[in-house]
Design a protein around this motif. Structure first.
Motif, PDB file in Angstrom:
ATOM      1  N   ARG A   1       0.845  -1.199   0.000  1.00 15.22           N
ATOM      2  CA  ARG A   1       0.000   0.000   0.000  1.00 15.22           C
ATOM      3  C   ARG A   1       0.879   1.248   0.000  1.00 15.22           C
ATOM      4  O   ARG A   1       1.738   1.413   0.868  1.00 15.22           O
ATOM      5  CB  ARG A   1      -0.892  -0.003   1.245  1.00 15.22           C
ATOM      6  N   PRO A   2       0.701   2.145  -0.987  1.00 16.53           N
ATOM      7  CA  PRO A   2       1.540   3.350  -1.044  1.00 16.53           C
ATOM      8  C   PRO A   2       1.190   4.309   0.091  1.00 16.53           C
ATOM      9  O   PRO A   2       0.064   4.323   0.592  1.00 16.53           O
ATOM     10  CB  PRO A   2       1.197   3.962  -2.405  1.00 16.53           C
ATOM     11  N   ARG A   3       2.163   5.118   0.460  1.00 20.40           N
ATOM     12  CA  ARG A   3       1.935   6.081   1.534  1.00 20.40           C
ATOM     13  C   ARG A   3       1.430   7.422   1.020  1.00 20.40           C
ATOM     14  O   ARG A   3       0.759   8.152   1.732  1.00 20.40           O
ATOM     15  CB  ARG A   3       3.235   6.297   2.319  1.00 20.40           C
ATOM     16  N   ASP A   4       1.776   7.765  -0.221  1.00 21.85           N
ATOM     17  CA  ASP A   4       1.361   9.067  -0.741  1.00 21.85           C
ATOM     18  C   ASP A   4      -0.077   9.015  -1.241  1.00 21.85           C
ATOM     19  O   ASP A   4      -0.551   7.994  -1.760  1.00 21.85           O
ATOM     20  CB  ASP A   4       2.297   9.511  -1.872  1.00 21.85           C
ATOM     21  N   LEU A   5      -0.776  10.130  -1.071  1.00 24.96           N
ATOM     22  CA  LEU A   5      -2.207  10.194  -1.377  1.00 24.96           C
ATOM     23  C   LEU A   5      -2.491   9.966  -2.856  1.00 24.96           C
ATOM     24  O   LEU A   5      -3.457   9.280  -3.204  1.00 24.96           O
ATOM     25  CB  LEU A   5      -2.764  11.552  -0.935  1.00 24.96           C
ATOM     26  N   ALA A   6      -1.653  10.502  -3.757  1.00 22.42           N
ATOM     27  CA  ALA A   6      -1.913  10.386  -5.194  1.00 22.42           C
ATOM     28  C   ALA A   6      -1.940   8.930  -5.649  1.00 22.42           C
ATOM     29  O   ALA A   6      -2.832   8.511  -6.405  1.00 22.42           O
ATOM     30  CB  ALA A   6      -0.874  11.178  -5.982  1.00 22.42           C
ATOM     31  N   ARG A   7      -0.972   8.135  -5.197  1.00 22.43           N
ATOM     32  CA  ARG A   7      -0.939   6.723  -5.614  1.00 22.43           C
ATOM     33  C   ARG A   7      -2.022   5.914  -4.908  1.00 22.43           C
ATOM     34  O   ARG A   7      -2.529   4.931  -5.459  1.00 22.43           O
ATOM     35  CB  ARG A   7       0.446   6.123  -5.374  1.00 22.43           C
ATOM     36  N   GLN A   8      -2.386   6.304  -3.689  1.00 24.86           N
ATOM     37  CA  GLN A   8      -3.521   5.650  -3.039  1.00 24.86           C
ATOM     38  C   GLN A   8      -4.798   5.873  -3.850  1.00 24.86           C
ATOM     39  O   GLN A   8      -5.592   4.950  -4.052  1.00 24.86           O
ATOM     40  CB  GLN A   8      -3.703   6.202  -1.626  1.00 24.86           C
ATOM     41  N   GLN A   9      -4.970   7.106  -4.317  1.00 22.61           N
ATOM     42  CA  GLN A   9      -6.160   7.410  -5.103  1.00 22.61           C
ATOM     43  C   GLN A   9      -6.154   6.666  -6.431  1.00 22.61           C
ATOM     44  O   GLN A   9      -7.198   6.208  -6.901  1.00 22.61           O
ATOM     45  CB  GLN A   9      -6.253   8.926  -5.325  1.00 22.61           C
TER      46      GLN A   9
ATOM     47  N   ASP B   1     -12.205   7.213  -1.974  1.00 22.04           N
ATOM     48  CA  ASP B   1     -10.755   7.416  -1.898  1.00 22.04           C
ATOM     49  C   ASP B   1     -10.182   8.114  -3.123  1.00 22.04           C
ATOM     50  O   ASP B   1      -9.117   8.720  -3.058  1.00 22.04           O
ATOM     51  CB  ASP B   1     -10.050   6.068  -1.726  1.00 22.04           C
ATOM     52  N   THR B   2     -10.876   8.037  -4.258  1.00 19.93           N
ATOM     53  CA  THR B   2     -10.308   8.612  -5.475  1.00 19.93           C
ATOM     54  C   THR B   2     -10.313  10.136  -5.464  1.00 19.93           C
ATOM     55  O   THR B   2      -9.544  10.768  -6.182  1.00 19.93           O
ATOM     56  CB  THR B   2     -11.065   8.130  -6.725  1.00 19.93           C
ATOM     57  N   VAL B   3     -11.189  10.756  -4.653  1.00 20.78           N
ATOM     58  CA  VAL B   3     -11.237  12.212  -4.618  1.00 20.78           C
ATOM     59  C   VAL B   3     -11.001  12.786  -3.224  1.00 20.78           C
ATOM     60  O   VAL B   3     -10.779  13.983  -3.072  1.00 20.78           O
ATOM     61  CB  VAL B   3     -12.595  12.743  -5.145  1.00 20.78           C
ATOM     62  N   ALA B   4     -11.066  11.952  -2.188  1.00 24.75           N
ATOM     63  CA  ALA B   4     -10.930  12.458  -0.829  1.00 24.75           C
ATOM     64  C   ALA B   4      -9.522  12.997  -0.584  1.00 24.75           C
ATOM     65  O   ALA B   4      -8.531  12.404  -1.008  1.00 24.75           O
ATOM     66  CB  ALA B   4     -11.235  11.348   0.179  1.00 24.75           C
ATOM     67  N   THR B   5      -9.449  14.129   0.073  1.00 24.37           N
ATOM     68  CA  THR B   5      -8.166  14.683   0.486  1.00 24.37           C
ATOM     69  C   THR B   5      -7.963  14.396   1.960  1.00 24.37           C
ATOM     70  O   THR B   5      -8.857  13.903   2.646  1.00 24.37           O
ATOM     71  CB  THR B   5      -8.142  16.202   0.265  1.00 24.37           C
ATOM     72  N   ASP B   6      -6.771  14.687   2.455  1.00 17.82           N
ATOM     73  CA  ASP B   6      -6.500  14.446   3.873  1.00 17.82           C
ATOM     74  C   ASP B   6      -7.487  15.189   4.764  1.00 17.82           C
ATOM     75  O   ASP B   6      -7.830  14.727   5.851  1.00 17.82           O
ATOM     76  CB  ASP B   6      -5.070  14.880   4.225  1.00 17.82           C
ATOM     77  N   GLU B   7      -7.951  16.366   4.295  1.00 16.51           N
ATOM     78  CA  GLU B   7      -8.830  17.181   5.116  1.00 16.51           C
ATOM     79  C   GLU B   7     -10.253  16.634   5.194  1.00 16.51           C
ATOM     80  O   GLU B   7     -10.987  16.945   6.114  1.00 16.51           O
ATOM     81  CB  GLU B   7      -8.883  18.616   4.573  1.00 16.51           C
ATOM     82  N   ILE B   8     -10.689  15.842   4.187  1.00 18.05           N
ATOM     83  CA  ILE B   8     -12.076  15.384   4.186  1.00 18.05           C
ATOM     84  C   ILE B   8     -12.179  13.869   4.236  1.00 18.05           C
ATOM     85  O   ILE B   8     -13.192  13.290   3.857  1.00 18.05           O
ATOM     86  CB  ILE B   8     -12.840  15.920   2.945  1.00 18.05           C
ATOM     87  N   ARG B   9     -11.161  13.202   4.729  1.00 16.52           N
ATOM     88  CA  ARG B   9     -11.200  11.751   4.829  1.00 16.52           C
ATOM     89  C   ARG B   9     -11.804  11.317   6.157  1.00 16.52           C
ATOM     90  O   ARG B   9     -11.650  11.971   7.175  1.00 16.52           O
ATOM     91  CB  ARG B   9      -9.792  11.163   4.711  1.00 16.52           C
ATOM     92  N   PHE B  10     -12.533  10.193   6.135  1.00 17.02           N
ATOM     93  CA  PHE B  10     -12.965   9.587   7.382  1.00 17.02           C
ATOM     94  C   PHE B  10     -11.760   9.007   8.113  1.00 17.02           C
ATOM     95  O   PHE B  10     -11.727   8.944   9.330  1.00 17.02           O
ATOM     96  CB  PHE B  10     -13.966   8.463   7.106  1.00 17.02           C
ATOM     97  N   GLY B  11     -10.763   8.552   7.351  1.00 19.69           N
ATOM     98  CA  GLY B  11      -9.569   7.986   7.960  1.00 19.69           C
ATOM     99  C   GLY B  11      -9.618   6.476   8.026  1.00 19.69           C
ATOM    100  O   GLY B  11      -8.604   5.808   7.892  1.00 19.69           O
ATOM    101  N   ASP B  12     -10.790   5.905   8.226  1.00 24.25           N
ATOM    102  CA  ASP B  12     -10.934   4.456   8.228  1.00 24.25           C
ATOM    103  C   ASP B  12     -12.409   4.137   8.032  1.00 24.25           C
ATOM    104  O   ASP B  12     -13.288   4.934   8.350  1.00 24.25           O
ATOM    105  CB  ASP B  12     -10.418   3.841   9.527  1.00 24.25           C
ATOM    106  N   ASN B  13     -12.685   2.959   7.497  1.00 21.76           N
ATOM    107  CA  ASN B  13     -14.061   2.582   7.217  1.00 21.76           C
ATOM    108  C   ASN B  13     -14.808   2.114   8.451  1.00 21.76           C
ATOM    109  O   ASN B  13     -16.028   1.926   8.391  1.00 21.76           O
ATOM    110  CB  ASN B  13     -14.102   1.510   6.122  1.00 21.76           C
TER     111      ASN B  13
END
Length: 372
Positions: free
Chosen positions: A70-78, A142-154
């Protein structure tokens, strides 16, 4: 114990959350047999309305994109989520089709549960899918969520969705068969069968990482989700995916979190657990007592300082003089307006600035205590 589990067996509308580790292979791809096994259990309960909150999109996209972990950076996660989400829903669609059941994909960000108009729309969509006999498959977008608007976990998303759809029960499935009083791998550790309240968790060491390493949650997030749901009047069963059938039947599996509160106004639950504060208001001691002890609205006279940039209608933290957040609420004024209101009575402000200023900075109906 049998009586306490009866409410589980009788539940009609149920939110089931399943983690990535229960759906994927060690290499990161979807495990069709695991998905089918879960669907076999869920599809047989024709008498129940089931909403499935499913992780696994990012994990499913790893192998097709040549990613080993699992990548750590947001872009590759998306990017991984974009590829994996289609594979995940396609797998569920094919699996439920074996039982003549249709599925509907619902992707959410925290904005969808923290803004009231979005919240109502999400409820109507989910409720209509259930009314039409479809199984909603919910995931964080996950494809559009940013760090500011993420739930963080399901796990937290599942607790909020359970409240959103007015569920009778939340079932959290993972690779562990319940909450233990220590490391489950350590001899002598025992499964906690029932949690009646926070006191039952005192002294319990809760691990933070899953074994498979493909998800974001761990036991900490599951227990927090269980607390959120239980406090909102929804019982919770935490167990492993292989025991899903027993959990739905009300059998003595996993850990049963009994409800600890009653259903609250929708906006208060999302305000406490899904909103992202855009700033903060620091209160004087008198205002802290008024808000916390007397459950009063916050008036301009009790504000000592303002922090951040926010607009009227945004969520903000209310802090005491030490910086501790004591409440969260929806503010009625822009950040730039508040400095000239601080320390003054609403009557004085109305005389000088007009009747629009004879009101609370945060009304008590739009305010939730964080440490009640």
């Amino acid at each position: 114990m049998a009586g306490a589990r009866q409410e589980v067996a009788d539940a009609r509308r149920i939110v089931v959350k399943v983690g990535s580790s229960s759906l994927t292979t060690a290499a990161g791809g979807l495990d069709a047999d695991r998905v089918d096994a879960l669907v076999d259990v869920l599809a047989k309960h024709q008498d129940k309305e089931i909403v499935l909150v499913s992780s696994g999109a990012i994990a499913a996209g790893l192998a097709p994109l040549g990613l080993e972990r699992r990548p750590r950076d947001l872009a590759r996660q998306q990017a991984a989520a974009s590829v994996g989400q289609g594979l995940l829903v396609a797998r569920y669609t094919a699996s439920f089709a074996r039982y003549g059941r249709r599925v509907g994909q619902v992707l959410l960000t925290s904005d969808d549960t923290s803004r009231r108009a979005h919240y109502r729309n999400a409820y109507r969509t989910l409720d209509q899918l259930l009314a039409m006999g479809a199984v909603p498959i919910v995931n964080e977008n996950d494809t559009v969520a940013t760090d500011e608007i993420r739930f963080g976990d399901n796990d937290r998303l599942a607790a909020l969705v359970a409240h959103l759809v007015r569920a009778d029960l939340l079932i959290l499935l993972s690779d562990v068969d319940g909450l233990y009083d220590g490391d489950p791998a350590t001899p002598g550790s025992s499964r906690i069968a029932e949690v009646r309240g926070p006191a039952d968790l005192a002294g319990v060491s809760i691990g933070s990482a899953g074994k498979a390493g493909v998800g974001t949650g761990g036991m900490v997030t599951k227990v927090e989700a269980a607390r959120i749901a239980a406090a909102a009047g929804i019982p919770v069963v935490l167990t492993s995916a292989v025991h899903a059938a027993d959990a739905l039947a009300g059998g003595p599996t996993g850990t049963h979190f009994l409800r600890t509160g009653r259903r609250s106004a929708d906006r208060l639950l999302w305000l406490a657990h899904a909103s992202t504060p855009q700033g903060a208001l620091v209160l004087d001691d008198g205002a802290v007592r008024a808000v916390v002890e007397r459950h009063s609205s916050l008036l301009p006279a009790g504000i000592a300082s303002v922090e951040g940039e926010f607009s009227a209608g945004d969520p903000v933290e209310l802090r005491d003089g030490t910086g501790r957040a004591v409440a969260r609420g929806l503010v009625n004024f822009d950040a730039r307006e508040i400095p000239r209101l601080m320390g003054r009575s609403t009557r004085e402000l109305a005389r000088e600035l007009g009747p629009a200023y004879e009101r609370e900075v945060v009304h008590r109906d739009d305010l939730v205590l964080l440490h009640p």
